[in-house]
Scaffold this active site. Structure first.
Site, PDB file in Angstrom:
ATOM      1  N   THR A  70     113.666  31.736   3.414  1.00  0.00           N
ATOM      2  CA  THR A  70     114.163  32.305   4.678  1.00  0.00           C
ATOM      3  C   THR A  70     113.066  33.079   5.383  1.00  0.00           C
ATOM      4  O   THR A  70     112.884  32.958   6.600  1.00  0.00           O
ATOM      5  CB  THR A  70     115.372  33.213   4.401  1.00  0.00           C
ATOM      6  OG1 THR A  70     116.457  32.416   3.923  1.00  0.00           O
ATOM      7  CG2 THR A  70     115.810  33.934   5.660  1.00  0.00           C
ATOM      8  N   HIS A 196     113.226  28.184  -5.367  1.00  0.00           N
ATOM      9  CA  HIS A 196     114.417  28.094  -6.212  1.00  0.00           C
ATOM     10  C   HIS A 196     115.251  26.854  -5.923  1.00  0.00           C
ATOM     11  O   HIS A 196     116.167  26.526  -6.680  1.00  0.00           O
ATOM     12  CB  HIS A 196     115.266  29.368  -6.083  1.00  0.00           C
ATOM     13  CG  HIS A 196     116.014  29.488  -4.800  1.00  0.00           C
ATOM     14  ND1 HIS A 196     117.354  29.185  -4.693  1.00  0.00           N
ATOM     15  CD2 HIS A 196     115.624  29.894  -3.574  1.00  0.00           C
ATOM     16  CE1 HIS A 196     117.746  29.404  -3.451  1.00  0.00           C
ATOM     17  NE2 HIS A 196     116.721  29.833  -2.751  1.00  0.00           N
ATOM     18  N   CYS A 320     137.673  27.671   4.782  1.00  0.00           N
ATOM     19  CA  CYS A 320     138.684  28.338   3.956  1.00  0.00           C
ATOM     20  C   CYS A 320     138.094  28.914   2.681  1.00  0.00           C
ATOM     21  O   CYS A 320     138.784  29.088   1.692  1.00  0.00           O
ATOM     22  CB  CYS A 320     139.792  27.353   3.601  1.00  0.00           C
ATOM     23  SG  CYS A 320     140.514  26.535   5.013  1.00  0.00           S
TER      24      CYS A 320
END
Length: 460
Positions: A70, A196, A320
């Protein structure tokens, strides 16, 4: 307990573990110092950089290590946009990029820039020509992932990079999901990845910036990593990341064939053993280890919990799930079903027996969750059907609005309509997707008190 979420984080590769433990005793000193401990650490860092650069397909002096994938993306976007600010303040990206790219675009817009999202088809792929049309005279940067993190669809990076190069626009490739399987081909300008994802330790990212790309690192200046990644290098983790990348590349060809065959079995079995399911993503041009499918009339969070209880760790892009109440932006952009979404991503070493076990328990788990939620069952047609019905699902979350729609559609004649009142964002996506799957007509959305009215016409 089978772990089927390698796309989130792959298990630590044995080579990574060995390299990490070995370098803890050698790579603890400051590589910028000239005494023997520093020189020893610097040699380890240089060797890791050379190995990683070879795997990426760039020069060692074009690659730096960051604290995460990121961070690599954020630094790449900010640095490239700043370096080309004289060209303009416009960014191009696909609608299915990783959230790190979307967050960078939002931050850029908040600072006065603008961006254009290039749409994808129902398989999740972009059209390179659409990227070409999105480029403008003031476009400073374009971004395109090599493969999608939710559905596995591979993107036409080489073709898009060629178009961008001809327009003089650098292309940033987020290669987090694909780098362990092979290098990214084409004339890309910047590349980011995360250790990772391929079995290296967490906390190590890669950022490659080709020579000739205008790049201005943002934030306070720092002497380390060419000024592009601030802070003391975690040399043991970096060494482990580079060693494991080399190791998984050596295994990639054979493992890709084996895992692709297992995924093909899952794709075929899910479509026949579980009714009302949609397998999403490109069936051919995709990562070898990943398959995603969505089940009608299923609460995604409950489905994940039940599969976990049955011994299988999987992921979901469903609206959900406990992590979010908004639909996956990837599934939304593709226009596919978002409810009951399951992503299975197999780590290296997954066995036939583990996949067999998953396919054995999946139909029963889905059926049980559907029964618990009151999913519809085939019923005799109404003797005097009404030409229109209204279903009030306001205040009820997915998949209840779709379940209620399915229950009553047989209560109107062919040509009749059912109007679903709902205030759940997922209904805007899943009702049209249900119509596509069930071959009914989605008429459209209308304003309604406290929500929206979704109109469906029965065709058969």
């Amino acid at each position: 307990m089978p772990y089927f979420d390698a796309a989130s984080s792959a298990p630590l590769h044995p080579v990574a573990r060995q390299a990490l433990l070995a370098s803890l005793d050698e790579g603890w000193a400051d590589p910028a110092r000239l005494y023997r401990e520093g020189r020893r650490a610097a040699l380890l860092l240089d060797a890791a950089r050379e190995a990683a650069a070879e795997a990426v397909g760039c020069r060692p002096d074009e690659l730096v290590f960051t604290s995460s994938g990121t961070r690599a993306v954020h630094s790449a976007v900010a640095g490239a946009l700043s370096g080309r600010r004289r060209v303009g303040r416009h960014l191009v990206l696909s609608a299915v990029e990783h959230s790190s790219v979307l967050h960078s675009a939002a931050a850029f817009e908040a600072e006065g820039g603008s961006f254009t999202e290039v749409p994808v088809d129902r398989a999740g792929a972009v059209d390179p020509s659409a990227y070409g049309r999105a480029l403008r005279a003031d476009t400073a940067l374009a971004c395109l992932q090599s493969a999608n993190h939710e559905v596995g669809t591979e993107q036409p990076v080489a073709e898009t990079a060629e178009i961008c190069a001809e327009a003089g626009v650098p292309l940033l490739v987020d290669a987090a999901q694909s780098l362990g399987w092979g290098p990214v081909t084409g004339r890309w300008s910047l590349l980011a990845a995360s250790a990772h994802k391929w079995g290296g330790p967490a906390g190590v990212g890669l950022l490659a910036v080709r020579k000739g790309v205008r790049f201005a690192p943002q934030g306070p200046a720092d002497e380390r990593e060419s000024g592009r990644a601030a802070g003391f290098e975690n040399i043991p983790a970096i060494v482990a990341a580079a060693a494991s990348l080399r190791a998984v590349r050596a295994e990639a060809a054979a493992e890709a064939v084996r895992l692709r065959a297992l995924v093909d079995r899952i794709r075929a079995a899910v479509g026949t053993s579980v009714p009302d399911v949609e397998v999403v993503g490109d069936p051919v041009r995709r990562l070898p280890h990943l398959v995603t499918f969505s089940c009608l009339y299923v609460d995604g969070e409950t489905l994940l919990h039940e599969l976990d209880r049955a011994g299988f760790s999987v992921s979901s892009g469903s609206s959900c799930t406990s992590s979010t109440l908004t639909p996956s932006h990837v599934l939304k952009a593709m226009g596919v079903l978002t409810e009951g979404n399951i992503r299975v991503s197999l780590p290296a070493g997954t066995t036939d027996e583990q996949v067999d076990g998953f396919l054995d328990v999946l139909p029963g788990v889905v059926a049980e969750v559907r029964q618990r939620l009151g999913a519809p069952v085939p019923a005799a047609p109404s003797p005097a059907p009404r030409t229109s019905l209204v279903v009030d699902a306001l205040g009820r979350r997915c998949p209840i609005p779709v379940i209620e729609l399915a229950k009553v559609i047989g209560g109107v004649p062919v040509g009749g309509t059912v109007t679903v009142l709902a205030d759940d964002e997922a209904a805007r996506l899943d009702i049209p997707a249900w119509c596509e799957m069930r071959e009914q007509e989605y008429v459209g959305e209308e304003p309604a008190d406290d929500g929206s009215a979704y109109v469906v016409r029965r065709l058969h």
